[in-house]
Scaffold this active site. Structure first.
Site, PDB file in Angstrom:
ATOM      1  N   GLU A 179      49.826  35.002  31.753  1.00 32.76           N
ATOM      2  CA  GLU A 179      48.762  35.896  31.290  1.00 32.76           C
ATOM      3  C   GLU A 179      49.279  37.306  30.745  1.00 32.76           C
ATOM      4  OE1 GLU A 179      45.950  37.070  34.120  1.00 32.76           O
ATOM      5  OE2 GLU A 179      47.366  37.200  35.780  1.00 32.76           O
ATOM      6  N   GLU A 215      51.738  31.954  41.729  1.00 35.21           N
ATOM      7  CA  GLU A 215      51.183  33.272  41.580  1.00 35.21           C
ATOM      8  C   GLU A 215      52.245  33.804  40.425  1.00 35.21           C
ATOM      9  OE1 GLU A 215      48.974  35.399  41.485  1.00 35.21           O
ATOM     10  OE2 GLU A 215      49.697  37.324  41.792  1.00 35.21           O
ATOM     11  N   ASN A 236      25.016  40.832  29.089  1.00 37.77           N
ATOM     12  CA  ASN A 236      26.266  40.438  29.962  1.00 37.77           C
ATOM     13  C   ASN A 236      25.990  38.689  30.416  1.00 37.77           C
ATOM     14  OD1 ASN A 236      28.617  39.474  31.244  1.00 37.77           O
ATOM     15  ND2 ASN A 236      28.117  40.854  33.054  1.00 37.77           N
ATOM     16  N   GLY A 237      26.575  37.769  30.117  1.00 32.78           N
ATOM     17  CA  GLY A 237      26.103  36.466  30.589  1.00 32.78           C
ATOM     18  C   GLY A 237      25.856  35.755  29.264  1.00 32.78           C
ATOM     19  N   LYS A 255      38.551  40.953  32.920  1.00 33.50           N
ATOM     20  CA  LYS A 255      38.988  40.877  34.335  1.00 33.50           C
ATOM     21  C   LYS A 255      37.902  40.146  35.344  1.00 33.50           C
ATOM     22  CE  LYS A 255      40.784  43.179  38.133  1.00 33.50           C
ATOM     23  NZ  LYS A 255      42.101  42.556  38.392  1.00 33.50           N
ATOM     24  N   CYS A 266      32.122  41.413  29.909  1.00 34.81           N
ATOM     25  CA  CYS A 266      31.201  42.334  29.314  1.00 34.81           C
ATOM     26  C   CYS A 266      30.984  43.551  30.389  1.00 34.81           C
ATOM     27  CB  CYS A 266      29.982  41.778  28.754  1.00 34.81           C
ATOM     28  SG  CYS A 266      30.116  40.510  27.593  1.00 34.81           S
ATOM     29  N   HIS A 273      60.435  14.380  41.830  1.00 35.65           N
ATOM     30  CA  HIS A 273      59.473  13.621  41.681  1.00 35.65           C
ATOM     31  C   HIS A 273      58.816  13.860  39.860  1.00 35.65           C
ATOM     32  CE1 HIS A 273      59.335  12.328  45.710  1.00 35.65           C
ATOM     33  NE2 HIS A 273      59.200  13.648  46.059  1.00 35.65           N
ATOM     34  N   ARG A 325      36.426  44.903  31.783  1.00 33.43           N
ATOM     35  CA  ARG A 325      35.454  43.674  31.805  1.00 33.43           C
ATOM     36  C   ARG A 325      35.528  42.864  30.352  1.00 33.43           C
ATOM     37  NH1 ARG A 325      32.244  44.330  36.337  1.00 33.43           N
ATOM     38  NH2 ARG A 325      31.182  42.793  35.675  1.00 33.43           N
ATOM     39  N   LYS A 339      51.136  34.858  36.511  1.00 31.90           N
ATOM     40  CA  LYS A 339      51.297  36.156  36.168  1.00 31.90           C
ATOM     41  C   LYS A 339      52.324  36.375  34.632  1.00 31.90           C
ATOM     42  CE  LYS A 339      49.191  38.693  38.909  1.00 31.90           C
ATOM     43  NZ  LYS A 339      48.231  37.643  39.178  1.00 31.90           N
ATOM     44  N   TRP A 386      33.279  40.735  25.884  1.00 27.69           N
ATOM     45  CA  TRP A 386      34.203  39.678  25.842  1.00 27.69           C
ATOM     46  C   TRP A 386      33.313  38.543  25.247  1.00 27.69           C
ATOM     47  CZ3 TRP A 386      34.307  34.630  27.742  1.00 27.69           C
ATOM     48  CH2 TRP A 386      35.566  33.920  27.811  1.00 27.69           C
TER      49      TRP A 386
HETATM   50  O1  M6R Z   1      37.679  38.692  40.477  1.00 23.32           O
HETATM   51  P1  M6R Z   1      38.116  37.374  41.248  1.00 23.32           P
HETATM   52  O2  M6R Z   1      39.115  37.606  42.631  1.00 23.32           O
HETATM   53  O3  M6R Z   1      37.352  36.181  41.659  1.00 23.32           O
HETATM   54  O4  M6R Z   1      39.023  36.708  39.956  1.00 23.32           O
HETATM   55  C1  M6R Z   1      39.497  35.541  40.207  1.00 23.32           C
HETATM   56  C2  M6R Z   1      40.522  35.150  39.165  1.00 23.32           C
HETATM   57  O5  M6R Z   1      39.910  35.412  37.711  1.00 23.32           O
HETATM   58  C3  M6R Z   1      41.689  36.448  38.757  1.00 23.32           C
HETATM   59  O6  M6R Z   1      42.459  36.321  40.115  1.00 23.32           O
HETATM   60  C4  M6R Z   1      42.540  36.079  37.775  1.00 23.32           C
HETATM   61  O7  M6R Z   1      43.207  34.668  37.738  1.00 23.32           O
HETATM   62  C5  M6R Z   1      43.604  37.124  37.410  1.00 23.32           C
HETATM   63  N1  M6R Z   1      43.627  37.349  36.001  1.00 23.32           N
HETATM   64  C6  M6R Z   1      45.050  36.775  37.803  1.00 23.32           C
HETATM   65  O8  M6R Z   1      45.869  37.912  37.728  1.00 23.32           O
END
Ligand code: M6R
Length: 617
Positions: free
Chosen positions: A493, A486, A102-103, A612, A2, A509, A27, A490, A76
């Site tokens: 998501e 990583e 927000n929260g 985000k 949010c 394994h 956000r 990517k 959100w």
């Molecule tokens: O703001 P932050 O670095 O704490 O966020 C951590 C994760 O939420 C963030 O890296 C998330 O995994 C991304 N969407 C990955 O691309």
């Protein structure tokens, strides 16, 4: 999660709110809404499910009156689906008070029961509406908006940033925060509130961060901050280090494309000013105390998502250079498992946003347990650095795309600088060794630029051929392992497909059972030049999966001919020392995730179900 904007000043609330929401949309983008007190003294609200553009289109078709006082929200969804009714702002009983949130208000259920018993009717399924009704009633009783909000926040449990305005109080917006972000923007005859500085950076670069459990009342010519008991508190003004253009897309097809192009700069700026005479000089660690760096006997890194993978890379470097044992934990797992912490434990939290609730809670817990906390953060004025003993800022600039890219390489850079500083202070590295590694780090930006120039088009082509692919695996050993994780994150998501990262040694394994003809596997191949390199073992792993029909895409050092016979595609990366290869190997994976998302016609910057800043646990 949010985004929140508040404004008092000229008769231009709608422009400020919609501009701020546009920059905060990363956000949360389930719904958006605004409330404005018009020049005629009436209050109007408009809210729509869907992205901000739906609201903007609605306002174009059915304009609403502009005014000098307003609040806006991009959501959100937590409690209640993404519908018009559940969108914010929410109104008090009498329709005179508007509130955004927000929260999560954890005790909303009992408060709602109490309100229903006293005759309140609810129009939404949100936790937020209880706060709107409660503040509305307290205002009716006190006639003081700040006092009304103060009374209500004392009753709320959970995490919240709340902004309220009342039709009888034009020129006033009141905000409160607990464990959710809120920043003030100081203007000339106007003032702003926002979830982060992006909300108002177009209008002012003067900002003030609000502390935990504080309330702020803004009017066009004044800003008053108090704690939840009404005591005035000291605030620190800071200047926003970037301008509005940094959070604009410019000519790029997506924010993610822009941010990948900024990876070289993110590394370079994070090093800038922290190297003197070839040695690392991290003055930011001083607040930890005079002997802290020599006293610590263990480091625990806490982070989530991509930041946690940066932390895993930090572990390899810090252990190598300082010989201090490092554990890396997901913040939410660490927080709720009674971990062993002592005053000699240094906890390093990593967060781009500085607002991730899981990491914030873990930081608070670590401090309460007596550990020292150092944060690595990309966002000025954010909560996590304020709760930490010391902070090393990454200077990646604002990251808007939900998928983290430039922040990742900046985080790894900051962790490597911390590792080299520890090696220096503890005498585990000679000056020559530090200089050698600093030079390697300083060479990274140009090498990333080379990949962006040489390989971007080819990776885009690869992605276009793979739009029907249902599953992709990623393999790496040692520092290649976090890169594999990583790469997989990517794809999940951004392209919404099954993707897993594995330590290549783990293959036999179990995971090798997943390999069937045509299975795409990216393999991060270490350099063959290093005598301790795991190169031969990774090449063996490639042969094992190739024998079972896998389609192998190798990310390998330029000139490494040994992988050519076994790989279907090779993406070359420039030569670098082993610990520095991840900076380079990760870039093709960032590009691939983005290109596959775009090729599938998906929203690169705002993938479904995500936001985000994850500001709820
Ligand atoms: O703001 P932050 O670095 O704490 O966020 C951590 C994760 O939420 C963030 O890296 C998330 O995994 C991304 N969407 C990955 O691309």
């Amino acid at each position: 999660m949010c985004g929140i904007v508040g404004y008092v000043g000229d008769n231009k609330s709608l422009e400020v709110l919609l501009g701020g929401l546009k920059r905060l949309e990363y956000r949360g983008y389930d719904s958006a809404g605004v409330a404005v007190i018009g020049a005629d003294g009436t209050m109007d609200t408009r809210k729509r499910a869907g992205k901000l553009q739906v609201l903007v289109d609605d306002l174009d078709m059915r304009p609403m009156a502009n005014g000098a006082t307003g609040i806006g929200h991009t959501r959100w969804a937590t409690h209640g689906g993404p519908t018009d009714r559940n969108a914010h702002p929410h109104l008090g009983d009498d329709g005179k008070l508007a509130l955004i949130h927000n929260g999560i208000i954890e005790n909303f259920s009992e408060l709602k029961n109490e309100l229903v018993e006293s005759g309140a009717t609810f129009t939404s399924e949100t936790d937020t509406e209880v706060a709107a009704i409660l503040v509305g009633r307290e205002y009716a009783a006190t006639g003081d908006l700040t006092e009304a909000l103060r009374r209500v926040v004392q009753r709320l449990e959970g995490a919240f940033t709340l902004l309220v305005m009342h039709v009888d109080q034009p020129g006033v917006v009141v905000g409160a925060r607990r464990n959710s972000p809120l920043v003030i923007g100081l203007g000339d005859g106007e003032n702003f509130l926002g979830s982060d500085v992006a909300a108002f950076v177009e209008f002012t670069r003067r900002a003030v961060a609000i502390g935990q459990d504080q309330i702020v009342t803004i009017r066009p010519d004044s800003v008053v901050v108090t704690d939840f008991d009404g005591n005035s508190v000291e605030t620190d003004e800071f200047e926003i280090a970037w301008d509005a253009s940094a959070s604009e897309k410019g000519g790029w097809s997506s924010f993610m494309a822009k941010e990948i192009s900024e990876e070289p700069e993110a590394v370079a700026k994070t090093i800038l000013g922290r190297v003197h005479d070839g040695l690392v000089d991290l003055k930011e660690l001083e607040p930890l105390g005079p002997d802290a760096l020599t006293d610590i006997d263990r480091i625990v890194v806490i982070a989530c998502g991509t930041a946690a993978y940066a932390g895993m890379l930090g572990k390899y470097a810090i252990e190598q250079w300082s010989r201090i044992p490092v554990d890396v934990e997901l913040s939410h797992e660490f927080r709720y498992r009674n971990p062993i912490l002592t005053p000699r434990t240094l906890v390093i939290s990593i967060s781009q946003s500085g607002e991730t609730m899981d990491t914030l809670m873990a930081v608070k817990f670590a401090k309460e347990s007596g550990a020292k906390v150092l944060s690595v953060c990309n966002t000025q004025g954010a909560t996590i650095p304020r709760e930490s003993d010391a902070v090393v800022y990454t200077h990646a600039g604002p990251e808007v795309a939900v998928a983290s890219t430039k922040a990742f390489v900046a985080q790894v850079t900051a962790l490597y600088l911390i590792g080299l500083e520890l090696g220096k202070v503890r005498g585990t590295l000679s000056d020559d060794e530090i200089r050698h590694n600093v030079a390697e780090l300083q060479a990274v930006p140009d090498k990333i630029s080379e990949i962006l120039t040489v390989s971007q088009a080819e990776i885009g082509q690869l992605a276009h051929w793979m739009t029907d692919t249902q599953s992709v695996l990623f393999l790496g050993r040692n520092v290649g392992y976090p890169v594999a994780l990583e790469g997989a994150l990517k794809l999940k998501e951004l392209a919404y497909i099954h993707a897993e990262g594995f330590a290549a040694g783990e293959l036999k394994h179990g995971p090798i059972a997943l390999i069937e003809p045509g299975q795409v596997v990216f393999v991060i191949v270490p350099s063959p030049r290093d005598p301790d390199s795991l190169h031969p073992k990774v090449v063996s792993n490639i042969q094992e999966i190739r024998a079972r029909g896998a389609r192998v895409i190798a990310i390998a050092e330029k000139g490494d001919a040994s992988v050519l016979p076994f790989a279907d595609e090779v993406i070359p990366i420039p030569l670098a020392g082993s610990l520095f290869e991840p900076f380079l190997a990760v870039v093709p994976l960032h590009i691939f995730g983005m290109e596959l998302s775009a090729a599938k016609g998906l929203d690169v910057d705002q993938p479904r179900n995500l936001a985000k800043s994850v500001t709820v646990e």
